[in-house]
Structures are given as structure tokens and as C-alpha cells.
Enzyme design. Structure first.
Site, PDB file in Angstrom:
ATOM      1  N   GLU A 263     -39.374  25.229   9.928  1.00 39.91           N
ATOM      2  CA  GLU A 263     -38.030  24.983  10.206  1.00 39.91           C
ATOM      3  C   GLU A 263     -37.613  23.846  11.360  1.00 39.91           C
ATOM      4  O   GLU A 263     -36.628  23.217  11.058  1.00 39.91           O
ATOM      5  CB  GLU A 263     -37.022  26.285  10.869  1.00 39.91           C
ATOM      6  CG  GLU A 263     -36.390  26.911   9.944  1.00 39.91           C
ATOM      7  CD  GLU A 263     -35.307  28.086  10.326  1.00 39.91           C
ATOM      8  OE1 GLU A 263     -35.843  28.818  11.315  1.00 39.91           O
ATOM      9  OE2 GLU A 263     -34.605  28.444   9.716  1.00 39.91           O
ATOM     10  N   HIS A 284     -61.777  36.115  -0.372  1.00 39.96           N
ATOM     11  CA  HIS A 284     -62.028  36.540  -1.880  1.00 39.96           C
ATOM     12  C   HIS A 284     -60.734  36.128  -2.737  1.00 39.96           C
ATOM     13  O   HIS A 284     -60.679  36.929  -3.768  1.00 39.96           O
ATOM     14  CB  HIS A 284     -62.307  38.079  -1.750  1.00 39.96           C
ATOM     15  CG  HIS A 284     -63.418  38.582  -0.995  1.00 39.96           C
ATOM     16  ND1 HIS A 284     -64.885  38.806  -1.360  1.00 39.96           N
ATOM     17  CD2 HIS A 284     -63.589  38.364   0.401  1.00 39.96           C
ATOM     18  CE1 HIS A 284     -65.562  38.966  -0.605  1.00 39.96           C
ATOM     19  NE2 HIS A 284     -65.194  38.869   0.526  1.00 39.96           N
ATOM     20  N   LYS A 384     -26.856  28.545   2.872  1.00 42.58           N
ATOM     21  CA  LYS A 384     -25.739  29.724   3.563  1.00 42.58           C
ATOM     22  C   LYS A 384     -24.589  29.251   2.789  1.00 42.58           C
ATOM     23  O   LYS A 384     -23.847  30.252   2.365  1.00 42.58           O
ATOM     24  CB  LYS A 384     -25.588  29.788   4.905  1.00 42.58           C
ATOM     25  CG  LYS A 384     -26.676  30.424   5.573  1.00 42.58           C
ATOM     26  CD  LYS A 384     -26.581  30.544   7.206  1.00 42.58           C
ATOM     27  CE  LYS A 384     -27.571  30.991   8.013  1.00 42.58           C
ATOM     28  NZ  LYS A 384     -27.718  30.873   9.292  1.00 42.58           N
TER      29      LYS A 384
HETATM   30  O1  PA5 Z   1     -34.741  29.479  14.100  1.00 41.53           O
HETATM   31  C1  PA5 Z   1     -33.544  29.503  13.776  1.00 41.53           C
HETATM   32  O2  PA5 Z   1     -32.456  28.880  14.642  1.00 41.53           O
HETATM   33  C2  PA5 Z   1     -33.153  30.398  12.531  1.00 41.53           C
HETATM   34  O3  PA5 Z   1     -34.145  31.056  12.081  1.00 41.53           O
HETATM   35  C3  PA5 Z   1     -32.264  31.358  12.877  1.00 41.53           C
HETATM   36  O4  PA5 Z   1     -32.680  32.278  13.827  1.00 41.53           O
HETATM   37  C4  PA5 Z   1     -31.713  32.337  11.847  1.00 41.53           C
HETATM   38  O5  PA5 Z   1     -31.007  31.718  10.685  1.00 41.53           O
HETATM   39  C5  PA5 Z   1     -30.924  33.563  12.277  1.00 41.53           C
HETATM   40  O6  PA5 Z   1     -29.648  32.812  12.719  1.00 41.53           O
HETATM   41  P1  PA5 Z   1     -28.682  33.723  13.718  1.00 41.53           P
HETATM   42  O7  PA5 Z   1     -29.473  34.164  14.926  1.00 41.53           O
HETATM   43  O8  PA5 Z   1     -27.392  32.864  14.053  1.00 41.53           O
HETATM   44  O9  PA5 Z   1     -28.271  34.976  12.831  1.00 41.53           O
END
Ligand code: PA5
Length: 400
Positions: A263, A284, A384
Site C-alpha cells: 500500500e 513442498h 471504494k
Molecule cells: O493503511 C491504511 O491506511 C489502510 O489500510 C486503512 O487502514 C484501511 O483502508 C482502513 O481504513 P479506516 O481505518 O479509515 O477504516
């Protein structure tokens, strides 16, 4: 102590330009989203986390933790690392919200039927669809059982300190709450109440995690070197990084690393795709590909040097596991898959705190080297948006 071996199974020389290194360090220190390095949790907040965790343990047989991505993966990884699957806690911690399986949710609802429950909803934005859906289901269930006053003790919301639907709900309903600092993104939030509260409920030593984390923030040179080595490998067409572990309890920790790196640096058509293997199981299966398949990957092996040992006919099993680790690295190296080895003296909260700080530093440096922003996730927003559009078309919008 953590040792980094960037040489034994790696045919690379990385020459680091110290001026450029200094430039990146300064950039990180000044980055408005680099709260993970610039301000670490205060003692008073640690005390409040412990106070609330004791209250949860006194009141509840089950704590439901609702979160996804960076809002759940850290504590989930440490739960799986440090709690034996054969040990039952007085207050069991169950995770929800990281998928939409009605089968699983139904099973959880059945399971908690006659149990006292608290819930910790964790969402920095407060707008994540999976979290809103799961929370509304669980809240309805809790409202059937508890008075408004009781709910104020049993619903704990961890979200942005100022804004978002969940913060509004805290203000309206008077629920207990914790804040995720505005300059710390989900995947960099291991040292925030988002993870520390569930860990404290599991009786895991958050003080030592914090101590290790602070020590790990000193590993700037090691993290910068690792980031440069990865970039070198990427330029030699090593496009996948396999995080390889030799103890299944580390599996979800490799998931945490994968999320952190993917990410952070997977943007603008750049980045290294992270995968993971648990050995010897995967020797394996995927091992065949790693040894002889398309040579597009390298490995980062996370190795535990000393673990609680068991002897089989007077031979240490840990020793055998170490010999296997070395042998596999040597074999894969001969098959054109080089390895970076990260060795932890032992597996405890302090070492994992340090290792986590190292990977957060490395994720930030790697992203800078790829010239992308480590702290946003526009690709996640894209999915999203699409989901929102399609749900609205079906007139399903009560939780959006
Ligand atoms: O690392 C990140 O920013 C994302 O993985 C968020 O944690 C994830 O999308 C969840 O977001 P939120 O905490 O706003 O619900």
C-alpha cells in the site's frame, strides 16, 4: 538484537550516497504524515489503554474488534504470533469487519449469544464500508442486551480525534474513545490505540513492544540500505519479494509487512509485489517455482535464532530448523533467487517492536526511492468509489 545479512546469499554491491541518504532522512522527518517516527505514543495514553483494557476484561467474556487493513492487521498479526492456538483467554478477542462473509458473522453471533461482550470499532476515516456494516449489525445486537449506560462502557471507538461519523457518534452517545493521530496512517499505526488496546486485552506486553519500537527507530541506516538493495534488485527484474518464515506463528506478520509495503509503494505502476511463504510447508509447493521457475523474485527471510526448544533423540529441533533455513537459502541462491536474511535473537514483543519500526522506515524510504508517496492509497480509494456507486445504484446506502 536484530541482525541484517545483505551479503551471504546476495550477489549485490549497494553503494550508498551519504548525501542522498541525508536528503531522504530529512524528507521523512519533515513529511507531514510521518507521525510514526515524529511522535510516539505518550505514557498517559498507555495508562488509559491499560485502564480501559482492565475494564473490558472485568466486564466481558468476548471483545469483538471491528477493523480492516491498517486498522486491524497489526494487532491481529501479534495475536497470532504470541497467543498459542491452544490457549483460551478469560476475555477472548474475535476480529470482524475485514471481510463480508455472512457465514462467519452468523457463526460469531451464535457464539456470543450467551456471553458478555464489549466491542472496539477501529476506523480512522469512519467511512469504511465493511466497518460500518459490521458495526451496525453488532450494535443492534448489543442494544438488545444492554442499557444505554452499559453501552457507554462496552462500546469503545478508536478513530480520528476530530472528524468522521464515528467521532460524531462518540460525541453524541458518550461512548469511550481513543484517537488515531491525524499524521499516522492505518498501516503505520501499530503504536497507536488502534492496536495497543486489543493487545492489552490479550495481556500482551505493550510496554516492551513500545520499548522495542523506539529502539527500532534507530535502525535508519539498515532500513535505508535494505530499501536501496530492493530497488537494485527491482532494476534487475526481481519484481516480487517473498517474505519467507520458518515458524507458522509468523504468518500473519508477513501479511502485515505485505500490506505495509504494497500500500505504500505500489503506485504509478511502480513497486515490488510482496508475497509470503511459510516453510517448510511451502517448500513442498511454491518452493518448486522459487527454485526453478521464472527468476523474477528475491526473498527476505525472517529468522528466529533462539526459540523454546524441543529435542528429538537428543537433537535440537531448533538446530534442524536453522540448518534447513540456511540450506534452502543456499539452494534458492543457486537457482537465481537471492535472499536477504533478517535474524531476530528471539521472538518477543521487544524484538517485534524493533522489527516493525524497521519495516515502517524501510517502506517510507522504498516509496521515496520509487518516487511515490508512502502515506496515501489512491488505489484503495478507487475500489471504494466503485463499490459506493454500485451500491447506490441498487439503493443500498443506509450505511454509506
Ligand atoms: O493503511 C491504511 O491506511 C489502510 O489500510 C486503512 O487502514 C484501511 O483502508 C482502513 O481504513 P479506516 O481505518 O479509515 O477504516
Amino acid at each position: 538484537m536484530i541482525k541484517f545479512d545483505y551479503k551471504t546469499y546476495m550477489n549485490q554491491e549497494v553503494s550508498l550516497d551519504s548525501l542522498q541518504k541525508e536528503k531522504f532522512i530529512q524528507r521523512l522527518l519533515r513529511d507531514p504524515m510521518a507521525g510514526f517516527i515524529n511522535h510516539v505514543i505518550h505514557q498517559e495514553e498507555m495508562e488509559e489503554i491499560k485502564r480501559v483494557s482492565s475494564q473490558i476484561k472485568a466486564d466481558s467474556e468476548v471483545l469483538l474488534v471491528i477493523g480492516i487493513g491498517g486498522s486491524f492487521m497489526g494487532s491481529y498479526a501479534l495475536k497470532n504470533m504470541f497467543l498459542s492456538p491452544f490457549k483460551t483467554l478469560d476475555t477472548e478477542v474475535i476480529y470482524l469487519g475485514y471481510h463480508l462473509s455472512s457465514k462467519y458473522l452468523k457463526e460469531v453471533l451464535d457464539y456470543i449469544q450467551n456471553k458478555d461482550v464489549s466491542v472496539n470499532v477501529i476506523s480512522k476515516s469512519g467511512t469504511t464500508m465493511e466497518i460500518s456494516l459490521t458495526y451496525s449489525l453488532i450494535k443492534k445486537e448489543l442494544e438488545k442486551r444492554y442499557s444505554k449506560e452499559e453501552l457507554q462502557k462496552r462500546i469503545i471507538i478508536t478513530t480520528d480525534s476530530q472528524k468522521g461519523k464515528l467521532r460524531e457518534e462518540v460525541n453524541q452517545e458518550g461512548y469511550l474513545s481513543f484517537s488515531i493521530p491525524s499524521d499516522i496512517g492505518g498501516r503505520y499505526s501499530l503504536m497507536s490505540p488502534a492496536h495497543l488496546l486489543p493487545l492489552a486485552v490479550m495481556d500482551l506486553d505493550i510496554d516492551n513492544l513500545l520499548l522495542g519500537y523506539k529502539e527500532g527507530l534507530q535502525l535508519i541506516d539498515e532500513a535505508y540500505q535494505y530499501a536501496n538493495l530492493r530497488l537494485n534488485l527491482f532494476h534487475q527484474n526481481k519484481l516480487l519479494e517473498n517474505f519467507s518464515v520458518y515458524d507458522p506463528s509468523l504468518y500473519y506478520y508477513t501479511e502485515w509487512i505485505k500490506q505495509l509495503l504494497a500500500e505504500s509503494e505500489g503506485k504509478n505502476q511502480k513497486g515490488i509485489f510482496p508475497i509470503s511463504t511459510v516453510n517448510t510447508r511451502d517448500l513442498h509447493s511454491l518452493g518448486q517455482f522459487i527454485q526453478e521457475g521464472n527468476p523474477i523474485l528475491f526473498e527476505t527471510v525472517i529468522r528466529i535464532l533462539n526459540s523454546e526448544d524441543i529435542k528429538i533423540e537428543d537433537v535440537s529441533l531448533n538446530k534442524i530448523n536453522q540448518i534447513v533455513t540456511e540450506s534452502v537459502c543456499a539452494a534458492h541462491y543457486n537457482g537465481d533467487t537471492p535472499s536477504i536474511i533478517i535474524s531476530l535473537e528471539k521472538l518477543d514483543m521487544r524484538h517485534i517492536g524493533s522489527l516493525s519500526a524497521f519495516f515502517m522506515l524501510a517502506a517510507a524510504f522504498s516509496s521515496y526511492l520509487f518516487d511515490v508517496d508512502p502515506f496515501n492509497q489512491p488505489g484503495v480509494e478507487a475500489y471504494k468509489k466503485e463499490v459506493r456507486k454500485n451500491l447506490e445504484e441498487q439503493e443500498i446506502d443506509f450505511f454509506l
